[in-house]
Design a protein around this motif. Structure first.
Motif, PDB file in Angstrom:
ATOM      1  N   ARG A   1       0.917  -1.238  -0.109  1.00 49.01           N
ATOM      2  CA  ARG A   1      -0.149  -0.015   0.021  1.00 49.01           C
ATOM      3  C   ARG A   1       0.802   1.158  -0.010  1.00 49.01           C
ATOM      4  NH1 ARG A   1      -5.336  -1.089   3.894  1.00 49.01           N
ATOM      5  NH2 ARG A   1      -5.585  -3.097   3.210  1.00 49.01           N
ATOM      6  N   LEU A   2       1.908   1.189   0.787  1.00 43.46           N
ATOM      7  CA  LEU A   2       2.775   2.472   0.928  1.00 43.46           C
ATOM      8  C   LEU A   2       3.554   2.717  -0.475  1.00 43.46           C
ATOM      9  CD1 LEU A   2       4.189   1.864   4.359  1.00 43.46           C
ATOM     10  CD2 LEU A   2       2.862   3.666   3.620  1.00 43.46           C
ATOM     11  N   ARG A   3       3.629   1.695  -1.274  1.00 39.44           N
ATOM     12  CA  ARG A   3       4.325   2.097  -2.631  1.00 39.44           C
ATOM     13  C   ARG A   3       3.431   2.862  -3.429  1.00 39.44           C
ATOM     14  NH1 ARG A   3       9.112  -0.536  -2.674  1.00 39.44           N
ATOM     15  NH2 ARG A   3       9.252  -2.453  -1.856  1.00 39.44           N
ATOM     16  N   GLY A   4       2.258   2.459  -3.399  1.00 37.00           N
ATOM     17  CA  GLY A   4       0.901   3.505  -4.047  1.00 37.00           C
ATOM     18  C   GLY A   4       0.833   4.634  -3.446  1.00 37.00           C
ATOM     19  N   LEU A   5       1.383   4.865  -2.178  1.00 38.22           N
ATOM     20  CA  LEU A   5       1.073   6.275  -1.671  1.00 38.22           C
ATOM     21  C   LEU A   5       2.157   7.168  -1.681  1.00 38.22           C
ATOM     22  CD1 LEU A   5      -1.148   4.836   1.527  1.00 38.22           C
ATOM     23  CD2 LEU A   5      -1.762   6.217  -0.364  1.00 38.22           C
ATOM     24  N   GLU A   6       3.256   6.985  -2.318  1.00 37.01           N
ATOM     25  CA  GLU A   6       4.163   8.009  -2.315  1.00 37.01           C
ATOM     26  C   GLU A   6       3.925   9.124  -2.549  1.00 37.01           C
ATOM     27  OE1 GLU A   6       8.655   7.655  -4.422  1.00 37.01           O
ATOM     28  OE2 GLU A   6       7.540   5.824  -4.533  1.00 37.01           O
ATOM     29  N   GLY A   7       4.491  10.076  -1.695  1.00 36.22           N
ATOM     30  CA  GLY A   7       4.266  11.650  -1.702  1.00 36.22           C
ATOM     31  C   GLY A   7       3.001  12.060  -0.838  1.00 36.22           C
ATOM     32  N   ALA A   8       2.271  11.230  -0.450  1.00 42.95           N
ATOM     33  CA  ALA A   8       1.129  11.526   0.114  1.00 42.95           C
ATOM     34  C   ALA A   8       1.275  11.894   1.717  1.00 42.95           C
ATOM     35  CB  ALA A   8      -0.001  10.356   0.335  1.00 42.95           C
ATOM     36  N   PRO A   9       0.407  12.940   2.213  1.00 48.20           N
ATOM     37  CA  PRO A   9       0.746  13.420   3.407  1.00 48.20           C
ATOM     38  C   PRO A   9       0.730  12.198   4.562  1.00 48.20           C
ATOM     39  CG  PRO A   9      -1.429  13.757   2.910  1.00 48.20           C
ATOM     40  CD  PRO A   9      -1.035  13.404   1.755  1.00 48.20           C
ATOM     41  N   VAL A  10       1.522  12.626   5.847  1.00 50.81           N
ATOM     42  CA  VAL A  10       1.322  11.739   6.864  1.00 50.81           C
ATOM     43  C   VAL A  10       0.866  12.325   7.951  1.00 50.81           C
ATOM     44  CG1 VAL A  10       3.148  10.068   6.147  1.00 50.81           C
ATOM     45  CG2 VAL A  10       3.724  12.233   7.442  1.00 50.81           C
ATOM     46  N   MET A  11       0.480  13.655   7.939  1.00 54.24           N
ATOM     47  CA  MET A  11      -0.229  14.281   9.102  1.00 54.24           C
ATOM     48  C   MET A  11      -1.447  15.025   8.703  1.00 54.24           C
ATOM     49  SD  MET A  11       0.344  15.256  12.169  1.00 54.24           S
ATOM     50  CE  MET A  11       1.565  15.143  13.081  1.00 54.24           C
ATOM     51  N   VAL A  12      -2.275  15.264   9.617  1.00 58.31           N
ATOM     52  CA  VAL A  12      -3.610  15.710   9.260  1.00 58.31           C
ATOM     53  C   VAL A  12      -3.547  17.155   8.862  1.00 58.31           C
ATOM     54  CG1 VAL A  12      -4.028  16.531  11.644  1.00 58.31           C
ATOM     55  CG2 VAL A  12      -5.991  15.890  10.231  1.00 58.31           C
ATOM     56  N   ALA A  13      -4.367  17.445   8.068  1.00 58.31           N
ATOM     57  CA  ALA A  13      -4.317  18.806   7.034  1.00 58.31           C
ATOM     58  C   ALA A  13      -4.710  20.112   8.057  1.00 58.31           C
ATOM     59  CB  ALA A  13      -5.566  18.678   6.064  1.00 58.31           C
ATOM     60  N   ASP A  14      -5.326  19.801   9.047  1.00 58.13           N
ATOM     61  CA  ASP A  14      -5.778  20.909  10.035  1.00 58.13           C
ATOM     62  C   ASP A  14      -4.284  21.529  10.660  1.00 58.13           C
ATOM     63  OD1 ASP A  14      -6.639  22.726  11.918  1.00 58.13           O
ATOM     64  OD2 ASP A  14      -8.229  21.290  12.634  1.00 58.13           O
ATOM     65  N   LYS A  15      -4.021  22.745  10.213  1.00 56.68           N
ATOM     66  CA  LYS A  15      -2.850  23.300  10.719  1.00 56.68           C
ATOM     67  C   LYS A  15      -3.080  23.851  12.301  1.00 56.68           C
ATOM     68  CE  LYS A  15      -0.357  23.200   6.974  1.00 56.68           C
ATOM     69  NZ  LYS A  15       0.601  22.330   6.679  1.00 56.68           N
ATOM     70  N   LYS A  16      -4.103  23.762  12.510  1.00 58.88           N
ATOM     71  CA  LYS A  16      -4.254  23.922  14.240  1.00 58.88           C
ATOM     72  C   LYS A  16      -3.795  22.839  14.928  1.00 58.88           C
ATOM     73  CE  LYS A  16      -5.467  28.412  13.973  1.00 58.88           C
ATOM     74  NZ  LYS A  16      -4.535  29.536  14.171  1.00 58.88           N
ATOM     75  N   ILE A  17      -3.773  21.819  14.354  1.00 58.98           N
ATOM     76  CA  ILE A  17      -3.391  20.493  15.018  1.00 58.98           C
ATOM     77  C   ILE A  17      -2.138  19.717  14.620  1.00 58.98           C
ATOM     78  CG2 ILE A  17      -4.154  18.107  15.728  1.00 58.98           C
ATOM     79  CD1 ILE A  17      -6.996  19.325  15.347  1.00 58.98           C
ATOM     80  N   ALA A  18      -1.797  19.790  13.335  1.00 55.41           N
ATOM     81  CA  ALA A  18      -0.801  19.276  12.964  1.00 55.41           C
ATOM     82  C   ALA A  18       0.430  19.755  13.220  1.00 55.41           C
ATOM     83  CB  ALA A  18      -0.811  19.417  11.343  1.00 55.41           C
ATOM     84  N   TRP A  19       1.449  18.980  13.805  1.00 59.26           N
ATOM     85  CA  TRP A  19       2.756  19.425  14.059  1.00 59.26           C
ATOM     86  C   TRP A  19       3.307  20.287  12.789  1.00 59.26           C
ATOM     87  CZ3 TRP A  19       4.439  19.965  18.887  1.00 59.26           C
ATOM     88  CH2 TRP A  19       5.855  20.015  19.101  1.00 59.26           C
ATOM     89  N   PRO A  20       3.975  21.373  13.223  1.00 61.72           N
ATOM     90  CA  PRO A  20       4.134  22.221  12.101  1.00 61.72           C
ATOM     91  C   PRO A  20       5.438  21.609  11.184  1.00 61.72           C
ATOM     92  CG  PRO A  20       5.014  23.396  13.980  1.00 61.72           C
ATOM     93  CD  PRO A  20       4.114  22.191  14.520  1.00 61.72           C
ATOM     94  N   ALA A  21       6.371  20.889  11.854  1.00 59.74           N
ATOM     95  CA  ALA A  21       7.325  20.637  10.877  1.00 59.74           C
ATOM     96  C   ALA A  21       7.490  18.941  10.872  1.00 59.74           C
ATOM     97  CB  ALA A  21       8.752  21.023  11.837  1.00 59.74           C
ATOM     98  N   GLN A  22       8.152  18.395   9.964  1.00 57.39           N
ATOM     99  CA  GLN A  22       8.478  16.962   9.781  1.00 57.39           C
ATOM    100  C   GLN A  22       9.959  16.737  10.198  1.00 57.39           C
ATOM    101  OE1 GLN A  22       6.861  14.100   8.167  1.00 57.39           O
ATOM    102  NE2 GLN A  22       5.281  15.232   9.147  1.00 57.39           N
ATOM    103  N   LEU A  23      10.152  15.584  10.828  1.00 60.58           N
ATOM    104  CA  LEU A  23      11.727  15.354  11.237  1.00 60.58           C
ATOM    105  C   LEU A  23      12.593  15.092   9.978  1.00 60.58           C
ATOM    106  CD1 LEU A  23      10.680  13.366  14.482  1.00 60.58           C
ATOM    107  CD2 LEU A  23      11.481  15.711  14.386  1.00 60.58           C
TER     108      LEU A  23
END
Lengths: 239, 450
Positions: free
Chosen positions: B318-340
């Motif tokens: 499944r992950l092979r078909g999800l390349e580039g998809a987001p891994v954090m919720v779209a709501d900017k008021k909840i999503a951690w602002p940065a990726q590690l």
């Protein structure tokens, strides 16, 4: 906190009439940065925010919740809101029954033994301390699971701090043994009828009940690269 | 117990008189001196205190055993030696910071601890449906790799405690591969705080999926080797079969879940019965056996690892078909602002993000600062969320008062409930079988004591 007028007062506390409020307000927070009195110069000092838990629900609750409530009313012989079950709250797809502290063992017995209810597993018991919920400061929360019907419900039992007694359910659910001991250890709720209610995680001679809100977290300031960082419970908090 | 003659002078095994009888301290290989001090015609009871520092008690577990010869007549547990106040500490940190605390509870299944907490936060926020698919698949994959690593340690330490050292070395060798996967995906081998409210902390690293493929292929070769070593081994079977017996009624009364419940033949698995994180879309079997003893539980763990490999394979495809998809919720008021990202000084926020907030956008800096220091608010209420951890039902009871911190977080750890079965499983048996019975429920004291 909603008190049903017909429910009896526990521990000699006055019952607050329910007509005055619709939300279960348990506290009112002031200001913004956890500072009170003259210390807050941020301009947010006048901010007031009531802390309200989801209110009691009226019928129909929806889904199988009504089925469980109907069956429970049948076996208890009293309706929800007028007896052992003080009120029912449906929130986020979960059913919470507020049960009186004297009758919780009876209610559990019915919930376990009746074929239509059959909550055969007590998943756990946890405590919550609401210091501003006058007369109902200490809550014990029971999580029951019916594997037969694949359902979960929650029982919430309140007791005042001045008289922290709740009937034990160990005779119905043996697994409640350690869970009640843990709740006693951390909140000081005394479960009457428990076979050996002793501390379980804290040392036997520990003073106080650490998970109560008035029990400090403790800790010391830490110096790091020249700056001093206060312990977590003394840092700025957003109220 | 009569103590007519206390003339021993062994400094490592002294004895002393107390109000409840003489107390001997035994440190190993000096049992004979103690036995010689005991009247052979004793009619009084002997209480042996085993642990908390003992290599066979599966952690800092203290056992208080009343014995008659080598038979155990009463067994009780003393716990609390690893209590660290995690639940209390979580009340003083933001909702996101809570993950780093609860991941340390049951240190053999950190991903499941995180999952229970994160799912509870998301349920309180009402964003369960908004979590991106890729994050859900990554969570499931990490949880299943974690299940394999946890079962491997259960089998490894269980083997070690009965003297099967090869089982231990094999188990830990394989577990290392699981930890490598954690390190690759989250940056940390344990306590990785990989799951966050709203998604996961980092996207799939370069070459990550190929590494998981190699891991699955290697495990498919090595797990049968472990099975061949143990399954029909006469000594192994002799030690495990009919030891630690607990039937279905006993399991339900004592709140025992997980492999111990499934060894009674009941197919109770929350992944199937009350699916979360999309488990209902994966193809796997719930393993049951009609042998409610230590051997049945061992075989269940072995077979569950095979099922976990099946799920991991489905996750990778499944992950092979999800390349580039987001891994954090779209709501900017909840999503951690940065990726590690991995920087020259270790792991931290990605450099692009640092450049953005420090050089390009004042608003982004304010947003980052507010979300990281203050955090998001969660609407008042309570919830109870359960996941199927390697040891059984792991649940999180979370209460919010509408603030930026949990008002109360309580974890129903499966080890805590399962450990109550010690008396039922070991009383009436041999002293040596107590070890096997406890190893078969695989308690992790970090989770028991929290």
């Amino acid at each position: 906190m909603t008190q049903d007028p017909s429910s009896t007062a526990v521990g000699g506390e006055e019952v607050v009439p329910s007509t005055a409020r619709t939300l279960e307000v348990i506290d009112v927070r002031e200001g913004m940065f956890g500072v009170h009195g003259s210390g807050d110069t941020s301009g947010y000092g006048g901010l007031q925010r009531p802390v309200a838990m989801p209110e009691a629900s009226a019928r129909p609750y929806g889904g199988w919740f009504d089925e469980v409530a109907d069956r429970l009313e049948q076996v208890l012989g009293e309706s929800v809101g007028a007896g052992a079950v003080e009120s029912a709250v449906v929130d986020r797809g979960e059913l919470t029954l507020h049960v009186s502290r004297e009758r919780v063992r009876d209610v559990c017995q019915h919930l376990r033994d009746d074929a239509g209810l059959r909550f055969e597993l007590c998943s756990g018991i946890s405590g919550v301390h609401y210091p501003h919920d006058a007369g109902r400061e200490l809550h014990a929360v029971y999580h029951l699971l019916s594997m037969t019907h694949n359902r979960r419900i929650r029982l919430e039992v309140a007791a005042p701090e001045s008289d922290p007694h709740i009937a034990s359910v160990v005779s119905v659910y043996p697994t409640a043994d350690w869970h009640e001991r843990e709740t006693y250890d951390f909140f000081g709720i005394v479960f009457d009828g428990h076979p050996a209610l002793t501390r379980i995680l804290m040392p036997d001679d520990w003073p106080g009940h650490p998970q109560r809100k008035d029990y400090p977290l403790g800790g010391i300031p830490v110096e790091y690269k020249g700056a001093t960082i206060p312990p977590p419970d003394e840092r700025r908090s957003y109220s | 117990m009569s103590t007519t003659d206390q003339t021993q002078t062994d400094p490592y095994a002294p004895s002393q008189e107390t109000t409840s009888g003489p107390v001997y301290t035994v440190t190993g290989q000096d049992w004979d001196t103690v036995v010689s001090g005991v009247d052979p015609d004793i009619s009084e009871r002997i209480v042996v205190n085993m642990g908390p520092q003992h290599p066979s008690t599966h952690g800092v577990l203290r056992l208080i055993l009343e014995i008659e010869g080598e038979s155990v007549t009463e067994a009780r547990c003393g716990i609390g030696y690893l209590h660290t106040g995690i639940e209390k500490n979580m009340e003083y940190r933001t909702w996101t910071q809570g993950v780093t605390f609860c991941t340390r509870m049951d240190y053999l299944s950190p991903m499941h601890n995180e999952a229970a907490y994160v799912l509870a936060v998301e349920k309180l926020l009402g964003i369960t449906d908004q979590v991106p698919e890729k994050a859900e698949v990554l969570r499931v994959m990490m949880m299943e790799v974690n299940r394999i690593s946890s079962h491997l340690v259960a089998i490894a330490t269980g083997g070690m405690e009965i003297g099967a050292l090869t089982v231990m070395t094999v188990g830990f060798r394989e577990r290392e591969l699981c930890l490598d996967i954690f390190e690759l995906f989250s940056g940390l081998r344990m306590n990785s705080a990989y799951l966050r409210p709203g998604g996961v902390s980092a996207d799939v690293p370069d070459g990550g999926l190929d590494a998981v493929d190699r891991f699955v292929a290697l495990m498919r070769k090595r797990l049968p080797e472990l099975a061949a070593l143990c399954n029909q081994n006469p000594i192994f079977k002799g030690r495990l079969q009919d030891v630690g017996y607990l039937d279905l009624a006993g399991c339900l009364a004592l709140g025992v879940t997980g492999p111990a419940l499934r060894s009674t033949g009941y197919d109770w698995d929350l992944r199937k019965k009350q699916p979360y994180s999309g488990y209902d879309t994966y193809d796997f079997d719930v393993i049951t056996r009609d042998e409610p003893d230590a051997y049945g539980r061992f075989r269940i763990r072995l077979d569950e690892m095979d099922q976990s490999l099946r799920i991991v394979e489905q996750c990778v495809s499944r992950l092979r078909g999800l390349e580039g998809a987001p891994v954090m919720v779209a709501d900017k008021k909840i999503a951690w602002p940065a990726q590690l990202a991995v920087g020259p000084d270790g792991q931290g926020n990605s450099l692009e993000h640092i450049r953005h907030i420090m050089g390009e956008s004042m608003e982004a800096l304010i947003h980052h600062f507010k979300l990281v220091t203050e955090g998001f608010r969660v609407p008042a209420g309570q919830t109870y969320v359960s996941v199927e951890s390697p040891r059984g039902e792991l649940s999180c009871h979370l209460v919010s008062d509408g603030g930026t911190r949990p008002y109360r977080a309580h974890f129903r750890d499966p080890s805590f409930s399962n450990l109550q079965a010690t008396a039922a499983m070991s009383e009436g048996g041999m002293l040596a079988d107590v070890i096997v019975a406890i190893a078969s429920i695989d308690p992790v004291m970090g989770g028991v004591d929290r």
